[in-house]
Design a protein around this motif. Structure first.
Motif, PDB file in Angstrom:
ATOM      1  N   ARG A  63      -9.091  -8.537   0.769  1.00 34.43           N
ATOM      2  CA  ARG A  63      -9.387  -9.567   1.771  1.00 34.43           C
ATOM      3  C   ARG A  63      -8.161  -9.930   2.603  1.00 34.43           C
ATOM      4  N   SER A  64      -6.983  -9.533   2.160  1.00 31.91           N
ATOM      5  CA  SER A  64      -5.752  -9.880   2.871  1.00 31.91           C
ATOM      6  C   SER A  64      -5.555  -8.964   4.066  1.00 31.91           C
ATOM      7  N   ARG A  65      -4.926  -9.488   5.108  1.00 35.02           N
ATOM      8  CA  ARG A  65      -4.631  -8.710   6.315  1.00 35.02           C
ATOM      9  C   ARG A  65      -3.156  -8.344   6.414  1.00 35.02           C
ATOM     10  N   LEU A  66      -2.393  -8.617   5.354  1.00 32.52           N
ATOM     11  CA  LEU A  66      -0.942  -8.436   5.427  1.00 32.52           C
ATOM     12  C   LEU A  66      -0.441  -7.333   4.499  1.00 32.52           C
ATOM     13  N   GLU A  67      -1.344  -6.609   3.852  1.00 30.19           N
ATOM     14  CA  GLU A  67      -0.919  -5.575   2.921  1.00 30.19           C
ATOM     15  C   GLU A  67      -0.450  -4.330   3.668  1.00 30.19           C
ATOM     16  N   ARG A  68       0.619  -3.723   3.188  1.00 30.49           N
ATOM     17  CA  ARG A  68       1.108  -2.473   3.771  1.00 30.49           C
ATOM     18  C   ARG A  68       0.420  -1.298   3.077  1.00 30.49           C
ATOM     19  N   PRO A  69       0.437  -0.103   3.676  1.00 26.26           N
ATOM     20  CA  PRO A  69      -0.160   1.063   3.024  1.00 26.26           C
ATOM     21  C   PRO A  69       0.488   1.327   1.669  1.00 26.26           C
ATOM     22  N   LEU A 192       3.725   0.920  14.241  1.00 27.86           N
ATOM     23  CA  LEU A 192       3.447   2.295  13.831  1.00 27.86           C
ATOM     24  C   LEU A 192       4.329   2.718  12.658  1.00 27.86           C
ATOM     25  N   ARG A 193       5.570   2.323  12.683  1.00 25.92           N
ATOM     26  CA  ARG A 193       6.472   2.693  11.583  1.00 25.92           C
ATOM     27  C   ARG A 193       5.993   2.093  10.268  1.00 25.92           C
ATOM     28  N   HIS A 194       5.568   0.838  10.294  1.00 29.93           N
ATOM     29  CA  HIS A 194       5.089   0.202   9.070  1.00 29.93           C
ATOM     30  C   HIS A 194       3.820   0.871   8.555  1.00 29.93           C
ATOM     31  N   LEU A 197       5.231   5.219   7.711  1.00 33.07           N
ATOM     32  CA  LEU A 197       6.305   5.593   6.788  1.00 33.07           C
ATOM     33  C   LEU A 197       5.869   5.662   5.323  1.00 33.07           C
ATOM     34  N   PRO A 198       5.011   4.745   4.831  1.00 31.84           N
ATOM     35  CA  PRO A 198       4.630   4.832   3.409  1.00 31.84           C
ATOM     36  C   PRO A 198       3.586   5.907   3.109  1.00 31.84           C
ATOM     37  N   LEU A 199       2.998   6.539   4.135  1.00 34.62           N
ATOM     38  CA  LEU A 199       1.862   7.420   3.894  1.00 34.62           C
ATOM     39  C   LEU A 199       2.230   8.647   3.059  1.00 34.62           C
ATOM     40  N   ARG A 200       3.394   9.216   3.309  1.00 32.32           N
ATOM     41  CA  ARG A 200       3.772  10.406   2.551  1.00 32.32           C
ATOM     42  C   ARG A 200       3.821  10.114   1.051  1.00 32.32           C
ATOM     43  N   GLU A 201       4.389   8.968   0.712  1.00 31.13           N
ATOM     44  CA  GLU A 201       4.458   8.575  -0.701  1.00 31.13           C
ATOM     45  C   GLU A 201       3.064   8.309  -1.253  1.00 31.13           C
ATOM     46  N   VAL A 202       2.201   7.681  -0.456  1.00 30.58           N
ATOM     47  CA  VAL A 202       0.834   7.390  -0.899  1.00 30.58           C
ATOM     48  C   VAL A 202       0.086   8.680  -1.219  1.00 30.58           C
TER      49      VAL A 202
END
Length: 321
Positions: A63-69, A192-194, A197-202
């Motif tokens: 439900r949060s809108r502030l979570e990063r990938p 875009l960076r936010h 950037l975490p997608l490769r790790e995900v």
């Protein structure tokens, strides 16, 4: 609006499916279920949380809108958070979030209204022959659409930044407008960076920690998504440098232009100062050779003209005027 799909033995099962029936089918051999909700469907999300024993913190994160990938592990499921992007013609980037609950045999997604869920549905339909690989196939479809959205965004943003850079060297650039657009583009690049950037790790974590083992046949598909995610992340980093360079160049050009103006103003002030000094000398209320005589007038006018011409020629040769 809910999207509910059931696949059995690599084929989609038609008809209406209730949330409870999908929760039951997930335990069946060879069955894969997908339930998609929007954030405003609180009742359906609460029902699924009860049926599937979803962790309260995971539901709160959805439900949060502030979570990063990211990819998080809970006792009964994995929680995958993704963000898609869309870039307008002026370079404004819009981020839309999706949260996925990954369980054996079932995938539950909760997304913002702007998330391109129709593209996910289309991507899955185009690759339905891979549905036999279950939930990892559904996750691949999500990741593929998200990464494609980032690739399109960085490409569009690159074109906007290039146009901005070209405008810096126009004959009469609007400095304030250029700087305003540059700072707007820097915010877009930061978004875009936010998101990238975490997608490769995900992607790497999912392959190694997937609730269901990712079949070797899917590894090339995830590798392809990972390569595109790396490209989008690296491209966004490059765009951040380009925007910073554009801002610094704009400030430097503005400073150079100010120096040119000050140089010219100083040159004209020097030319004007000499005639002022000469006329001031000849305007003294004391007697001197040529006072109140035509020769004095001729001498003063000649000095004014001669000194002004000499200074103009000297400053012009030195590019001060």
């Amino acid at each position: 609006m809910q999207t509910k799909r059931l696949y059995r033995e690599g084929k989609r099962v038609g008809g209406e499916h209730s949330l409870s029936s999908l929760a039951e089918h997930r335990a069946s051999e060879g069955c894969t279920a997908w339930v998609d909700l929007t954030l405003d469907e609180e009742g359906a999300l609460n029902e699924l949380a009860r049926l599937l024993d979803l962790h309260a913190l995971a539901v709160e994160d959805a439900r949060s809108r502030l979570e990063r990938p990211r990819l998080a592990r809970f006792d009964s499921h994995l929680l995958l958070t993704l963000s898609s992007s869309a870039c307008g013609e002026t370079g404004d980037v819009t981020i839309s979030r999706l949260t996925a609950f990954i369980l054996p045999g079932i995938l539950v997604t909760v997304h913002e209204p702007a998330f391109p869920i129709e593209d996910v549905t289309k991507r899955l339909d185009e690759n339905e022959e891979l549905s036999e690989f279950g939930v990892p196939w559904l996750v691949w479809g999500l990741l593929d659409v998200v990464v494609d959205s980032h690739t399109d965004s960085v490409e569009q943003l690159d074109e906007v930044i290039e146009a901005l850079s070209d405008g810096l060297f126009s004959d009469r650039p609007d400095t304030s407008e250029v700087q305003r657009r540059a700072f707007t583009l820097r915010r877009s690049v930061s978004k875009l960076r936010h998101a990238t950037l975490p997608l490769r790790e995900v992607i790497t974590l999912f392959i190694h920690q997937g609730e269901e083992k990712v079949a070797p046949e899917l590894h090339p598909y995830f590798a392809d998504v990972g390569d595109h995610a790396a490209l989008a992340a690296d491209w966004s980093e490059t765009l951040a440098e380009h925007v910073s360079t554009a801002i610094e160049t704009s400030i430097a050009l503005q400073g150079n232009k100010m120096n040119e103006i000050m140089k010219k103003v100083t040159g004209w002030a020097a030319i004007i100062a000499v005639p002022t000094a000469i006329t001031g000398f000849f305007g003294m209320n004391v007697d001197f050779p040529g006072h109140n005589e035509v020769e004095g007038l001729i001498a003063s006018v000649s000095l004014v003209i001669g000194a002004s011409v000499v200074l103009y020629i000297v400053f012009k040769k030195r590019d001060w005027l």
